[in-house]
Write a protein that holds these residues in place. Structure first.
Motif, PDB file in Angstrom:
ATOM      1  N   PRO A 253      -2.367  16.492  -0.675  1.00 47.41           N
ATOM      2  CA  PRO A 253      -3.431  16.905  -1.599  1.00 47.41           C
ATOM      3  C   PRO A 253      -2.949  16.985  -3.039  1.00 47.41           C
ATOM      4  O   PRO A 253      -3.726  16.803  -3.970  1.00 47.41           O
ATOM      5  N   GLU A 254      -1.635  17.206  -3.222  1.00 48.26           N
ATOM      6  CA  GLU A 254      -1.123  17.301  -4.588  1.00 48.26           C
ATOM      7  C   GLU A 254      -1.098  15.943  -5.287  1.00 48.26           C
ATOM      8  O   GLU A 254      -0.996  15.848  -6.494  1.00 48.26           O
ATOM      9  N   ALA A 255      -1.166  14.864  -4.495  1.00 51.25           N
ATOM     10  CA  ALA A 255      -1.196  13.519  -5.087  1.00 51.25           C
ATOM     11  C   ALA A 255      -2.597  12.946  -4.923  1.00 51.25           C
ATOM     12  O   ALA A 255      -2.778  11.834  -4.460  1.00 51.25           O
ATOM     13  N   SER A 256      -3.560  13.739  -5.321  1.00 46.49           N
ATOM     14  CA  SER A 256      -4.944  13.352  -5.022  1.00 46.49           C
ATOM     15  C   SER A 256      -5.352  12.053  -5.700  1.00 46.49           C
ATOM     16  O   SER A 256      -6.220  11.337  -5.209  1.00 46.49           O
ATOM     17  N   PHE A 257      -4.689  11.709  -6.817  1.00 48.21           N
ATOM     18  CA  PHE A 257      -5.054  10.464  -7.495  1.00 48.21           C
ATOM     19  C   PHE A 257      -4.836   9.267  -6.583  1.00 48.21           C
ATOM     20  O   PHE A 257      -5.580   8.300  -6.606  1.00 48.21           O
ATOM     21  N   LEU A 258      -3.754   9.373  -5.767  1.00 52.05           N
ATOM     22  CA  LEU A 258      -3.419   8.237  -4.920  1.00 52.05           C
ATOM     23  C   LEU A 258      -4.253   8.193  -3.646  1.00 52.05           C
ATOM     24  O   LEU A 258      -4.194   7.231  -2.895  1.00 52.05           O
ATOM     25  N   THR A 259      -4.991   9.229  -3.392  1.00 46.93           N
ATOM     26  CA  THR A 259      -5.768   9.259  -2.153  1.00 46.93           C
ATOM     27  C   THR A 259      -6.662   8.026  -2.072  1.00 46.93           C
ATOM     28  O   THR A 259      -7.387   7.715  -2.999  1.00 46.93           O
ATOM     29  N   GLY A 260      -6.542   7.307  -0.962  1.00 49.60           N
ATOM     30  CA  GLY A 260      -7.408   6.139  -0.777  1.00 49.60           C
ATOM     31  C   GLY A 260      -6.818   4.845  -1.311  1.00 49.60           C
ATOM     32  O   GLY A 260      -7.450   3.810  -1.182  1.00 49.60           O
ATOM     33  N   LEU A 261      -5.603   4.845  -1.885  1.00 50.24           N
ATOM     34  CA  LEU A 261      -4.998   3.581  -2.331  1.00 50.24           C
ATOM     35  C   LEU A 261      -4.674   2.746  -1.094  1.00 50.24           C
ATOM     36  O   LEU A 261      -3.973   3.202  -0.197  1.00 50.24           O
ATOM     37  N   GLY A 262      -5.209   1.565  -1.041  1.00 52.17           N
ATOM     38  CA  GLY A 262      -5.064   0.731   0.153  1.00 52.17           C
ATOM     39  C   GLY A 262      -6.426   0.215   0.548  1.00 52.17           C
ATOM     40  O   GLY A 262      -7.340   0.167  -0.281  1.00 52.17           O
ATOM     41  N   PHE A 263      -6.541  -0.188   1.795  1.00 49.10           N
ATOM     42  CA  PHE A 263      -7.820  -0.739   2.251  1.00 49.10           C
ATOM     43  C   PHE A 263      -8.472   0.224   3.235  1.00 49.10           C
ATOM     44  O   PHE A 263      -7.778   0.931   3.976  1.00 49.10           O
ATOM     45  N   VAL A 264      -9.785   0.241   3.222  1.00 50.97           N
ATOM     46  CA  VAL A 264     -10.527   1.135   4.101  1.00 50.97           C
ATOM     47  C   VAL A 264     -11.560   0.317   4.867  1.00 50.97           C
ATOM     48  O   VAL A 264     -12.276  -0.496   4.262  1.00 50.97           O
ATOM     49  N   GLY A 265     -11.607   0.493   6.177  1.00 55.34           N
ATOM     50  CA  GLY A 265     -12.641  -0.146   7.000  1.00 55.34           C
ATOM     51  C   GLY A 265     -12.683  -1.655   6.817  1.00 55.34           C
ATOM     52  O   GLY A 265     -11.664  -2.343   6.950  1.00 55.34           O
ATOM     53  N   ALA A 266     -13.877  -2.158   6.483  1.00 58.40           N
ATOM     54  CA  ALA A 266     -14.043  -3.610   6.329  1.00 58.40           C
ATOM     55  C   ALA A 266     -13.237  -4.156   5.149  1.00 58.40           C
ATOM     56  O   ALA A 266     -13.044  -5.365   5.034  1.00 58.40           O
ATOM     57  N   GLY A 267     -12.754  -3.248   4.293  1.00 59.81           N
ATOM     58  CA  GLY A 267     -11.912  -3.666   3.165  1.00 59.81           C
ATOM     59  C   GLY A 267     -10.653  -4.388   3.611  1.00 59.81           C
ATOM     60  O   GLY A 267     -10.080  -5.191   2.866  1.00 59.81           O
ATOM     61  N   TRP A 268     -10.240  -4.119   4.857  1.00 61.95           N
ATOM     62  CA  TRP A 268      -9.047  -4.818   5.375  1.00 61.95           C
ATOM     63  C   TRP A 268      -9.296  -6.312   5.537  1.00 61.95           C
ATOM     64  O   TRP A 268      -8.335  -7.085   5.657  1.00 61.95           O
ATOM     65  N   LEU A 269     -10.555  -6.720   5.553  1.00 62.93           N
ATOM     66  CA  LEU A 269     -10.849  -8.158   5.678  1.00 62.93           C
ATOM     67  C   LEU A 269     -10.691  -8.875   4.333  1.00 62.93           C
ATOM     68  O   LEU A 269     -10.481 -10.087   4.294  1.00 62.93           O
ATOM     69  N   ALA A 270     -10.804  -8.102   3.233  1.00 65.38           N
ATOM     70  CA  ALA A 270     -10.779  -8.732   1.899  1.00 65.38           C
ATOM     71  C   ALA A 270      -9.509  -9.541   1.653  1.00 65.38           C
ATOM     72  O   ALA A 270      -9.590 -10.688   1.179  1.00 65.38           O
ATOM     73  N   PRO A 271      -8.301  -9.019   1.953  1.00 68.06           N
ATOM     74  CA  PRO A 271      -7.102  -9.825   1.659  1.00 68.06           C
ATOM     75  C   PRO A 271      -7.019 -11.120   2.468  1.00 68.06           C
ATOM     76  O   PRO A 271      -6.291 -12.035   2.083  1.00 68.06           O
ATOM     77  N   LEU A 272      -7.788 -11.192   3.570  1.00 63.66           N
ATOM     78  CA  LEU A 272      -7.732 -12.421   4.372  1.00 63.66           C
ATOM     79  C   LEU A 272      -8.308 -13.611   3.603  1.00 63.66           C
ATOM     80  O   LEU A 272      -8.098 -14.764   3.978  1.00 63.66           O
TER      81      LEU A 272
END
Lengths: 298, 225
Positions: A253-272
């Motif tokens: 929680p102390e690094a809240s800015f980074l929360t969510g950096l990466g892919f979420v759900g269908a977002g994992w298909l985007a790099p394909l």
């Protein structure tokens, strides 16, 4: 160009064989495409994450407001009740509640320590307002508050929200710009590699021209080779990049800015889509290099 | 088939060929002779549009080479078989694929099977079909180059010093192959400085016409040949 693309997908074993294997440029293309795809995965992750962040900040801040009541000690409770009555009849307000003394103490604790005696300080009463999706008329509410609770000040977070959302938007644009730069650098590298391969095969091209090969035929052999190599390299780089993103440590929680950096759900298909885009960039870049070089040959 | 009208070709500020007016009729057999460096290869290159005349007009199959696009030149070369002086091949491909190259690049792969087998037998390279070009002798390279030049059954066959690197016996074999092609109706143009080859050809093919390059002009050779 569409015909070339279809021919590229269909392949032609004999046409592929007329151009000898080119070791150095082949390895360079595969490696550079892999490295660029790896970077592109991170740029895409950053862009998607900042997009989500901007949306979340915007939504969360837009749906909550605070009313601050600063009044003489005898008037605070009266004005608080008046404000709550007003809010209960204000369209667009989902809920409203006055913060307890303990909650207000908790808010001030980081600055004043845990032993704070609120009764000794002229701390205003805070009322937390949650809006409906439609929101309320802030100016209308301000006028009603001024009439019935003169010590109440509405803070709808606009002045906080705007720079935060703007910053997130700029980060998102930066991510997209990084993707464009990576694409441009990939194209430049492939043009160089393809030009080197074409120059190294000038004799082969001369023989092909002399036996009646059209430019499009010669170019196709090079374009197909570089496109497939680039796609293969980008495929490997993309998988490595996705694995690296998946293995990123979960921020606390102390690094809240980074929360969510990466892919979420269908977002994992985007790099394909990156290998296909790398292939498209390689196709256009090699085609450009091939026709430019061939025009200089008889 | 080929018409030269007052053609000149200059390179690097110097005029290599000038005032050339002649025609090569369909089915004719021509020799082009002259000392080394006189411009024979330049003349041949003008005949298949590897070079474009700097003055005058050259029409090949009725098309002015100056106004031809790169694609049109490629299509023209599919109608002309050329045996180059240096017999260049794609060294990474075996002999049979090199010979079939004109069919491959013109999208006529379906023809390769039968035509290639016949041709390999005709030039005596059936046993060497899987060899790579660097493994071939000079004579084998010349014959492979001839086979590649004729595999598309071109209307015009141009050979630049085709016997330059081979012995007399092999030269006569090659000459015999070219005469056979001419009897099949192909137009043949051979550049050579080997007068014995020309005499041998005229003995077998009385209609062979001899051109000579002298003083940058192409003209009929005299009776001494």
């Amino acid at each position: 160009m569409l015909g070339d693309l279809l021919a590229l997908l269909a392949g032609d074993r004999r046409a592929d064989r007329v151009v000898p294997p080119t070791g150095f440029t082949a390895r360079l293309t595969v490696f550079a495409s892999a490295a660029m795809a790896f970077l592109a995965v991170f740029a895409l992750a950053l862009s998607l994450a900042t997009g989500r962040l901007a949306e979340r900040w915007s939504e969360e801040l837009a749906r909550s407001s605070t009313i601050r009541i600063s009044a003489p000690p005898g008037q605070v409770e009266v004005q608080t009740q008046a404000v709550l009555r007003i809010l209960a009849t204000t369209p667009g307000v989902a809920s409203a509640r006055a913060l307890s003394a303990a909650e207000q103490r908790a808010l001030l604790e980081p600055w004043f320590g845990p032993d704070l005696d609120l009764s000794a300080l002229p701390v205003p009463q805070l009322i937390d307002v949650v809006e409906t999706a439609e929101g309320f008329d802030a100016e209308g509410l301000r006028l009603r508050l001024a009439a019935e609770a003169p010590g109440a000040v509405l803070d709808d977070h606009t002045r906080w929200r705007r720079p935060l959302v703007a910053a997130a938007g700029r980060l998102e644009a930066l991510g997209l710009m990084s993707l464009a730069l990576i694409g441009g650098a990939t194209a430049a590298m492939i043009v160089l590699a393809a030009s080197a391969a074409l120059a190294a095969n000038a004799r082969v091209i001369r023989v092909l021209r002399l036996v009646g090969a059209r430019d499009v035929y010669i170019a196709r052999a090079f374009v197909r080779r570089f496109t497939l190599r680039s796609m293969a390299g980008a495929g490997a780089g993309t998988l490595a990049g996705m694995a690296a993103v998946a293995l990123l440590p979960e921020p606390g929680p102390e690094a809240s800015f980074l929360t969510g950096l990466g892919f979420v759900g269908a977002g994992w298909l985007a790099p394909l889509a990156i290998p296909a885009l790398a292939g498209a960039v390689a196709f256009a870049a090699t085609r450009f290099a091939a026709f430019r070089t061939l025009k200089g040959l008889t | 088939m080929i018409e030269f009208r007052d053609v000149a070709y200059s390179y690097g500020g110097g005029e290599l060929l000038t005032g050339i007016t002649l025609s090569l009729a369909p089915g004719s057999f021509h020799f082009l002779t002259g000392p080394s460096g006189v411009g024979k290869t330049t003349f041949l290159k003008l005949c298949y549009a590897e070079l474009i005349a700097t003055a005058g007009t050259i029409e090949i199959f009725g098309q002015d080479t100056r106004s031809m696009s790169r694609d049109a030149i490629a299509r023209l070369r599919q109608r002309v078989g050329v045996v180059h002086q240096d017999c260049e091949f794609l060294d990474h491909l075996p002999v049979d694929e090199n010979i079939a190259l004109p069919l491959t690049v013109s999208g006529r792969e379906a023809q390769i099977g039968n035509d290639l087998d016949e041709l390999l037998a005709w030039v005596g390279l059936r046993e060497r079909r899987h060899a790579l070009p660097p493994e071939l002798s000079g004579g084998e390279r010349q014959r492979a180059a001839l086979a590649r030049a004729v595999i598309t059954s071109p209307e015009l066959i141009i050979a630049d010093e085709p016997t330059g690197n081979i012995d007399w016996e092999m030269s006569l074999k090659l000459l015999k192959l070219l005469i056979e092609l001419n009897r099949l109706g192909k137009t043949v143009l051979i550049a050579t400085h080997d007068l014995n080859l020309i005499r041998a050809a005229r003995a077998a093919q009385a209609s062979a016409r001899v051109l000579r390059i002298r003083n940058r002009r192409v003209e009929p050779a005299g009776a001494e040949l």
